[in-house]
Design a protein around this motif. Structure first.
Motif, PDB file in Angstrom:
ATOM      1  N   UNK A   1       1.099  -4.633   1.367  1.00 16.21           N
ATOM      2  CA  UNK A   1       2.434  -4.103   1.079  1.00 16.21           C
ATOM      3  C   UNK A   1       3.133  -3.626   2.346  1.00 16.21           C
ATOM      4  N   UNK A   2       2.398  -2.982   3.242  1.00 14.11           N
ATOM      5  CA  UNK A   2       2.994  -2.516   4.490  1.00 14.11           C
ATOM      6  C   UNK A   2       3.311  -3.677   5.426  1.00 14.11           C
ATOM      7  N   UNK A   3       2.420  -4.653   5.491  1.00 11.03           N
ATOM      8  CA  UNK A   3       2.586  -5.736   6.459  1.00 11.03           C
ATOM      9  C   UNK A   3       3.641  -6.749   6.046  1.00 11.03           C
TER      10      UNK A   3
ATOM     11  N   UNK B   1       3.927   3.371  -0.827  1.00  6.33           N
ATOM     12  CA  UNK B   1       2.491   3.233  -0.605  1.00  6.33           C
ATOM     13  C   UNK B   1       1.694   4.371  -1.223  1.00  6.33           C
ATOM     14  N   UNK B   2       2.235   5.582  -1.211  1.00  9.21           N
ATOM     15  CA  UNK B   2       1.472   6.743  -1.677  1.00  9.21           C
ATOM     16  C   UNK B   2       0.995   6.589  -3.126  1.00  9.21           C
ATOM     17  N   UNK B   3       1.842   6.175  -4.086  1.00  5.91           N
ATOM     18  CA  UNK B   3       1.313   6.000  -5.452  1.00  5.91           C
ATOM     19  C   UNK B   3       0.184   4.974  -5.521  1.00  5.91           C
ATOM     20  N   UNK B   4       0.299   3.883  -4.774  1.00  6.39           N
ATOM     21  CA  UNK B   4      -0.762   2.890  -4.770  1.00  6.39           C
ATOM     22  C   UNK B   4      -2.042   3.457  -4.171  1.00  6.39           C
ATOM     23  N   UNK B   5      -1.914   4.270  -3.120  1.00  7.74           N
ATOM     24  CA  UNK B   5      -3.088   4.869  -2.500  1.00  7.74           C
ATOM     25  C   UNK B   5      -3.764   5.854  -3.436  1.00  7.74           C
ATOM     26  N   UNK B   6      -2.958   6.687  -4.111  1.00  7.61           N
ATOM     27  CA  UNK B   6      -3.543   7.657  -5.055  1.00  7.61           C
ATOM     28  C   UNK B   6      -4.211   6.927  -6.223  1.00  7.61           C
ATOM     29  N   UNK B   7      -3.617   5.835  -6.692  1.00  5.12           N
ATOM     30  CA  UNK B   7      -4.240   5.055  -7.761  1.00  5.12           C
ATOM     31  C   UNK B   7      -5.572   4.475  -7.293  1.00  5.12           C
ATOM     32  N   UNK B   8      -5.626   4.005  -6.054  1.00  9.48           N
ATOM     33  CA  UNK B   8      -6.879   3.499  -5.506  1.00  9.48           C
ATOM     34  C   UNK B   8      -7.929   4.589  -5.442  1.00  9.48           C
ATOM     35  N   UNK B   9      -7.543   5.781  -4.997  1.00 10.82           N
ATOM     36  CA  UNK B   9      -8.490   6.905  -4.946  1.00 10.82           C
ATOM     37  C   UNK B   9      -8.988   7.262  -6.339  1.00 10.82           C
ATOM     38  N   UNK B  10      -8.082   7.233  -7.331  1.00  4.27           N
ATOM     39  CA  UNK B  10      -8.493   7.550  -8.698  1.00  4.27           C
ATOM     40  C   UNK B  10      -9.487   6.527  -9.233  1.00  4.27           C
ATOM     41  N   UNK B  11      -9.228   5.250  -8.991  1.00  9.07           N
ATOM     42  CA  UNK B  11     -10.146   4.212  -9.449  1.00  9.07           C
ATOM     43  C   UNK B  11     -11.503   4.360  -8.758  1.00  9.07           C
TER      44      UNK B  11
ATOM     45  N   UNK C   1       9.999   5.837   5.780  1.00  8.16           N
ATOM     46  CA  UNK C   1       9.813   6.739   4.648  1.00  8.16           C
ATOM     47  C   UNK C   1       9.841   5.991   3.319  1.00  8.16           C
ATOM     48  N   UNK C   2      10.647   4.942   3.236  1.00  9.43           N
ATOM     49  CA  UNK C   2      10.677   4.147   2.009  1.00  9.43           C
ATOM     50  C   UNK C   2       9.334   3.458   1.791  1.00  9.43           C
ATOM     51  N   UNK C   3       8.757   2.912   2.843  1.00  8.44           N
ATOM     52  CA  UNK C   3       7.444   2.278   2.722  1.00  8.44           C
ATOM     53  C   UNK C   3       6.380   3.313   2.366  1.00  8.44           C
ATOM     54  N   UNK C   4       6.465   4.490   2.958  1.00  4.89           N
ATOM     55  CA  UNK C   4       5.498   5.543   2.641  1.00  4.89           C
ATOM     56  C   UNK C   4       5.606   5.944   1.173  1.00  4.89           C
ATOM     57  N   UNK C   5       6.836   6.107   0.691  1.00  5.53           N
ATOM     58  CA  UNK C   5       7.031   6.467  -0.708  1.00  5.53           C
ATOM     59  C   UNK C   5       6.498   5.392  -1.649  1.00  5.53           C
TER      60      UNK C   5
ATOM     61  N   UNK D   1     -11.907  -1.161  -5.765  1.00  5.74           N
ATOM     62  CA  UNK D   1     -11.326  -0.250  -4.752  1.00  5.74           C
ATOM     63  C   UNK D   1     -10.987  -0.936  -3.431  1.00  5.74           C
ATOM     64  N   UNK D   2     -11.903  -1.711  -2.803  1.00  9.71           N
ATOM     65  CA  UNK D   2     -11.487  -2.374  -1.565  1.00  9.71           C
ATOM     66  C   UNK D   2     -10.386  -3.409  -1.758  1.00  9.71           C
ATOM     67  N   UNK D   3     -10.329  -4.040  -2.910  1.00  6.68           N
ATOM     68  CA  UNK D   3      -9.232  -4.977  -3.173  1.00  6.68           C
ATOM     69  C   UNK D   3      -7.896  -4.244  -3.240  1.00  6.68           C
ATOM     70  N   UNK D   4      -7.885  -3.080  -3.847  1.00  7.06           N
ATOM     71  CA  UNK D   4      -6.653  -2.295  -3.893  1.00  7.06           C
ATOM     72  C   UNK D   4      -6.246  -1.813  -2.506  1.00  7.06           C
ATOM     73  N   UNK D   5      -7.227  -1.483  -1.679  1.00  7.73           N
ATOM     74  CA  UNK D   5      -6.910  -1.093  -0.300  1.00  7.73           C
ATOM     75  C   UNK D   5      -6.259  -2.240   0.463  1.00  7.73           C
ATOM     76  N   UNK D   6      -6.781  -3.456   0.275  1.00  7.04           N
ATOM     77  CA  UNK D   6      -6.155  -4.618   0.919  1.00  7.04           C
ATOM     78  C   UNK D   6      -4.743  -4.841   0.401  1.00  7.04           C
ATOM     79  N   UNK D   7      -4.519  -4.554  -0.880  1.00  4.78           N
ATOM     80  CA  UNK D   7      -3.178  -4.706  -1.445  1.00  4.78           C
ATOM     81  C   UNK D   7      -2.210  -3.700  -0.819  1.00  4.78           C
TER      82      UNK D   7
END
Length: 308
Positions: free
Chosen positions: A242-244, A284-294, A278-282, A232-238
């Motif tokens: 992605x944003x940076x 990032x959201x799937x990656x964030x939800x995947x991190x929450x699921x894991x 908005x493109x970056x948000x779109x 989970x923390x590795x996915x958060x860093x990813x």
């Protein structure tokens, strides 16, 4: 077997009145009226909660909309930041630049994982002979975790070409990716180190007692457990990486942010920035939800006493 209302619960029924055995072989199940009423109550409560949540969301959204559109400067703000004309112009160019951000994410993400793992292993090596290596690894993580990323990017992207070194690239994309790797590998190294140190010493001792060398114990016993625990923390860093990746635009690389900046500089309208955001948000959201699921999945397995 059937349950007759008004009679005592037959043998095989639990204290809630639910039948645990409904046939001669004990493989049937007949829910009691109490059980059915309880399930109906839960479904009704869930429907009420959903309705209340939807209503409160609609009311909050309506209030925010009224506050924004009734603000004195809304007409000018709408023209400057939410122009449909400039949004249509910027969208294809922003998507074209986003391809560079995605490539940076893939390449830098892989490099960060490898370099972070090596630094974490260096910080956890035992024995006095490895003391200089541990000091260097600690100094690296302390320095790049404390150095702001934007300053690191400026130093690498603008400073390295100024040195005019033979054989050293001046490509802002490569230099920006190098700066991102240097900074994020320091964060990821600490994540890996925390995972390695969270593995109980008995695991290493058991591996050694089975005849494994220290290197084999680290590779086959410690690291697999450490990596699984730190997913989970590795996915958060990813997600943060992605944003940076958009910060490489300070060196002139034409990514999504730079593509929007070019249009803004020509039109003096800031709608392209909104489109890029908005493109970056779109993305990032799937990656964030995947991190929450894991994270939730690992928490459930940990609560049930299962392996990570």
């Amino acid at each position: 077997m059937t349950v007759v209302k008004g009679e005592p619960a037959p043998e095989g029924a639990d204290d809630t009145g639910d039948m645990t055995r409904g046939g001669p072989d004990g493989d049937g199940y007949v829910p009691s009226e109490r059980r059915l009423a309880r399930e109906r109550h839960r479904r009704a409560r869930a429907r009420r909660a959903t309705a209340v949540a939807a209503l409160s969301t609609l009311v909050t959204a309506a209030l925010l909309y009224l506050v924004v559109v009734n603000a004195p400067g809304w007409p000018r703000t709408k023209e400057t930041f939410f122009s449909a004309h400039y949004a249509r112009e910027a969208f294809p160019k922003v998507l074209e630049g986003l391809w560079l951000n995605l490539r940076l994410l893939l390449v830098c993400g892989a490099a960060v994982l490898v370099l972070g793992m090596l630094i974490a292993i260096a910080r956890t090596l035992r024995g006095p002979v490895f003391f200089p290596l541990r000091v260097l690894a600690a100094a690296y993580t302390d320095f790049f975790r404390g150095l702001p990323l934007i300053i690191n990017l400026m130093i690498v992207v603008l400073g390295v070409p100024a040195l005019r070194l033979q054989g050293v690239t001046v490509d802002p994309v490569l230099l920006g990716g190098t700066a991102l790797t240097l900074t994020y590998s320091a964060y990821v190294a600490e994540v890996f180190r925390a995972g390695i140190e969270s593995v109980h010493p008995s695991q290493r001792a058991a591996a050694r007692s089975l005849g494994l060398t220290s290197r084999q114990a680290l590779r086959y016993v410690v690291l697999p457990q450490a990596v699984r625990r730190q997913v989970p923390p590795l996915l958060n860093d990813l997600v943060s990486l992605q944003k940076d990746t958009g910060l490489v635009s300070i060196g002139g690389a034409v990514d999504a942010v730079r593509a929007a900046d070019i249009i803004v500089g020509r039109s003096l309208n800031y709608t392209p920035y909104i489109v890029a955001g908005l493109v970056f948000v779109a993305l990032t959201i799937p990656m964030t939800r995947f991190t929450d699921w894991v994270t939730a999945r690992m928490d459930r397995r940990r609560a049930q006493g299962g392996s990570l």
